[in-house]
Design a protein around this motif. Structure first.
Motif, PDB file in Angstrom:
ATOM      1  N   ARG A 171      54.843 -17.472  58.638  1.00  0.00           N
ATOM      2  CA  ARG A 171      55.496 -17.973  59.862  1.00  0.00           C
ATOM      3  C   ARG A 171      57.011 -18.053  59.670  1.00  0.00           C
ATOM      4  O   ARG A 171      57.786 -17.613  60.528  1.00  0.00           O
ATOM      5  CB  ARG A 171      54.919 -19.340  60.222  1.00  0.00           C
ATOM      6  N   THR A 172      57.416 -18.602  58.555  1.00  0.00           N
ATOM      7  CA  THR A 172      58.851 -18.708  58.270  1.00  0.00           C
ATOM      8  C   THR A 172      59.483 -17.330  58.107  1.00  0.00           C
ATOM      9  O   THR A 172      60.568 -17.062  58.641  1.00  0.00           O
ATOM     10  CB  THR A 172      59.067 -19.542  56.997  1.00  0.00           C
ATOM     11  N   ILE A 176      59.637 -17.586  63.035  1.00  0.00           N
ATOM     12  CA  ILE A 176      59.098 -18.568  63.985  1.00  0.00           C
ATOM     13  C   ILE A 176      59.461 -19.952  63.476  1.00  0.00           C
ATOM     14  O   ILE A 176      59.087 -20.342  62.370  1.00  0.00           O
ATOM     15  CB  ILE A 176      57.580 -18.405  64.155  1.00  0.00           C
ATOM     16  N   ASP A 178      58.829 -23.069  64.766  1.00  0.00           N
ATOM     17  CA  ASP A 178      57.953 -24.232  64.984  1.00  0.00           C
ATOM     18  C   ASP A 178      57.416 -24.734  63.653  1.00  0.00           C
ATOM     19  O   ASP A 178      56.993 -23.950  62.799  1.00  0.00           O
ATOM     20  CB  ASP A 178      56.781 -23.857  65.880  1.00  0.00           C
ATOM     21  N   ARG A 179      57.390 -26.060  63.495  1.00  0.00           N
ATOM     22  CA  ARG A 179      56.907 -26.675  62.267  1.00  0.00           C
ATOM     23  C   ARG A 179      55.965 -27.828  62.594  1.00  0.00           C
ATOM     24  O   ARG A 179      56.122 -28.497  63.626  1.00  0.00           O
ATOM     25  CB  ARG A 179      58.073 -27.217  61.423  1.00  0.00           C
ATOM     26  N   HIS A 277      50.582 -29.489  65.398  1.00  0.00           N
ATOM     27  CA  HIS A 277      51.361 -28.251  65.338  1.00  0.00           C
ATOM     28  C   HIS A 277      50.816 -27.287  66.373  1.00  0.00           C
ATOM     29  O   HIS A 277      49.604 -27.100  66.486  1.00  0.00           O
ATOM     30  CB  HIS A 277      51.252 -27.654  63.929  1.00  0.00           C
ATOM     31  N   VAL A 279      52.455 -23.507  67.904  1.00  0.00           N
ATOM     32  CA  VAL A 279      53.541 -22.562  68.160  1.00  0.00           C
ATOM     33  C   VAL A 279      53.560 -22.276  69.662  1.00  0.00           C
ATOM     34  O   VAL A 279      52.604 -21.719  70.210  1.00  0.00           O
ATOM     35  CB  VAL A 279      53.352 -21.264  67.352  1.00  0.00           C
ATOM     36  N   GLU A 280      54.635 -22.678  70.319  1.00  0.00           N
ATOM     37  CA  GLU A 280      54.707 -22.575  71.767  1.00  0.00           C
ATOM     38  C   GLU A 280      55.084 -21.173  72.232  1.00  0.00           C
ATOM     39  O   GLU A 280      54.667 -20.738  73.305  1.00  0.00           O
ATOM     40  CB  GLU A 280      55.721 -23.592  72.318  1.00  0.00           C
ATOM     41  N   TRP A 283      52.946 -15.723  69.124  1.00  0.00           N
ATOM     42  CA  TRP A 283      52.364 -15.920  67.805  1.00  0.00           C
ATOM     43  C   TRP A 283      52.578 -14.697  66.920  1.00  0.00           C
ATOM     44  O   TRP A 283      52.080 -14.662  65.792  1.00  0.00           O
ATOM     45  CB  TRP A 283      50.868 -16.217  67.916  1.00  0.00           C
ATOM     46  N   ALA A 295      49.325 -21.105  63.136  1.00  0.00           N
ATOM     47  CA  ALA A 295      49.753 -21.125  64.537  1.00  0.00           C
ATOM     48  C   ALA A 295      49.535 -22.468  65.206  1.00  0.00           C
ATOM     49  O   ALA A 295      50.241 -22.817  66.158  1.00  0.00           O
ATOM     50  CB  ALA A 295      49.008 -20.044  65.323  1.00  0.00           C
ATOM     51  N   HIS A 296      48.569 -23.250  64.718  1.00  0.00           N
ATOM     52  CA  HIS A 296      48.238 -24.514  65.377  1.00  0.00           C
ATOM     53  C   HIS A 296      47.396 -25.370  64.448  1.00  0.00           C
ATOM     54  O   HIS A 296      46.618 -24.864  63.650  1.00  0.00           O
ATOM     55  CB  HIS A 296      47.461 -24.269  66.668  1.00  0.00           C
ATOM     56  N   ARG A 338      47.164 -14.346  72.121  1.00  0.00           N
ATOM     57  CA  ARG A 338      47.744 -15.685  72.280  1.00  0.00           C
ATOM     58  C   ARG A 338      47.418 -16.265  73.651  1.00  0.00           C
ATOM     59  O   ARG A 338      47.056 -17.444  73.766  1.00  0.00           O
ATOM     60  CB  ARG A 338      49.257 -15.637  72.091  1.00  0.00           C
TER      61      ARG A 338
END
Length: 383
Positions: A171-172, A176, A178-179, A277, A279-280, A283, A295-296, A338
């Motif tokens: 993810r990083t 992306i 979101d954390r 968590h 990710v808005e 993905w 992702a969540h 997604r």
């Protein structure tokens, strides 16, 4: 620029947890070449206490071809009880069969047993597996992703699936931002012998902790847990975990005195904060897509975290293996993935967080049964 064909010929799966293992099995079944890498040399086959698998998780495990093994290894039950802190049963209700009437409502099992069942299925699928391996970088062009691994080797793939969990390095790496965020709660978990009277999940609200509960995981085992405010983990010496958990559970009656007597080995106790968590945004970035906890994720107040990860794997594999080349692009497919998953995952994340927040806020008239019933009823629909 070359079109991103929706059906990949070669896939790298980063992470060998439930989501990564499941998507590997399903893609291999369709004849796709899959390489799975996992950071831990033991493939997470020895860690964890217990897991609660509800029907929608069992439905995916049946799709994977491992349901019979899960059924034999776990403990099936169909109801949940709510008790007072002293052990008095206040009420019991039937669980909703989110996987359909032909599957149990719930199976509890030891988490390492589930992982070993999935590992065996991955091995049998013919996937290439590299343990103790992590990805260092991803370089994309129109046709593929070149992955450089930490051991200096490289591989080239049509698609990379990041299933590397809550702290996902994938993810990083793909930008992306979101954390996960802590919700303010934490959970103590331990596997102990099963008292004869434990044949379902029972939950006590209030007392020394917000929640004290247990779940049978086999003929002779359960996992027990207590939920409290999160604390600075550095302030709790690992060798004191058993003392800390016994201190919290000693105030509960019913089955708890038998359980508490067996909380003796600090090395077998897991202490974890609750996180939320989601990710808005998209993905995926190009040919790299996130699934599962990457992702969540949600607090375990609905016991749906693994189910959501397994459903991700099922839906993504379905889309990847049923689209013919020329039927849209890979970017379109990953966007559709997604879009198909987000409303369902959001429902679970928000409900799981809300259940905990009511406890944190001391809301005594919260509609806990109503929220749980609405959420679980929605999950009866196929993902």
């Amino acid at each position: 620029m070359t079109d991103l064909h929706p059906r990949p010929r070669s896939v790298l799966v980063v992470g060998g947890g439930a989501a990564g293992n499941a998507v590997t099995i399903l893609l291999r079944r369709a004849g796709i070449a899959v390489e799975l890498i996992e950071a831990r040399p033991d493939w997470n086959a020895t860690t964890g206490s217990g897991i609660t698998l509800q029907g929608n998780a069992l439905r995916v495990l049946r799709e994977l071809g491992v349901w019979e093994h899960v059924e034999r290894a776990g403990f099936s039950f169909g109801s949940v009880g709510v008790t007072a802190p002293d052990g008095t049963v206040l009420f019991a209700s039937d669980d909703i069969r989110t996987g359909g009437e032909d599957l149990p409502a719930t199976v509890g099992m030891q988490r390492p047993r589930l992982q070993r069942i999935l590992i065996d299925a991955v091995r049998a699928s013919g996937a290439t597996v590299r343990l103790g391996t992590t990805a260092h970088s991803f370089t994309q062009d129109a046709d593929s992703v070149t992955v450089r691994f930490h051991d200096g080797t490289e591989g080239r793939y049509d698609l990379v699936i990041g299933a590397d969990g809550l702290r996902s390095a994938t993810r990083t790496a793909i930008g992306i931002a979101d954390r996960p965020e802590p919700t303010g709660m934490a959970i103590w978990r331990v596997a102990v012998p099963r008292p004869a009277g434990v044949t379902r999940t029972d939950l006590a609200y209030g007392g020394p902790a917000y929640i004290a509960g247990y779940c049978p995981t086999g003929e002779n085992t359960i996992y027990a847990y207590v939920v409290e405010d999160n604390r600075d983990r550095a302030s709790i010496p690992p060798d004191s975990y058993a003392d800390e958990m016994r201190r919290l559970t000693a105030g509960y009656g019913g089955q708890w005195p038998d359980i508490t007597r067996n909380i003796t080995d600090s090395s077998k106790i897991n202490y974890t904060w609750f996180d939320r968590h989601l990710v808005e945004g998209p993905w995926h970035r190009g040919r790299v897509v996130l699934i599962g906890d990457a992702a969540h994720c949600c607090p375990p107040t609905l016991a749906q975290g693994t189910a959501m990860s397994l459903e991700d794997a099922s839906v993504l594999a379905e889309l990847l293996t049923t689209r013919a080349d020329g039927d849209g692009s890979l970017d379109d497919l990953l966007t559709e993935f997604r879009a198909r998953r987000l409303p369902r995952v959001r429902t679970v994340v928000e409900a799981s967080v809300q259940l905990g927040q009511w406890l944190l806020d001391g809301v005594r008239d919260a509609d806990v049964p109503g929220l749980m019933e609405r959420t679980m009823t929605a999950l009866k629909e196929r993902p």
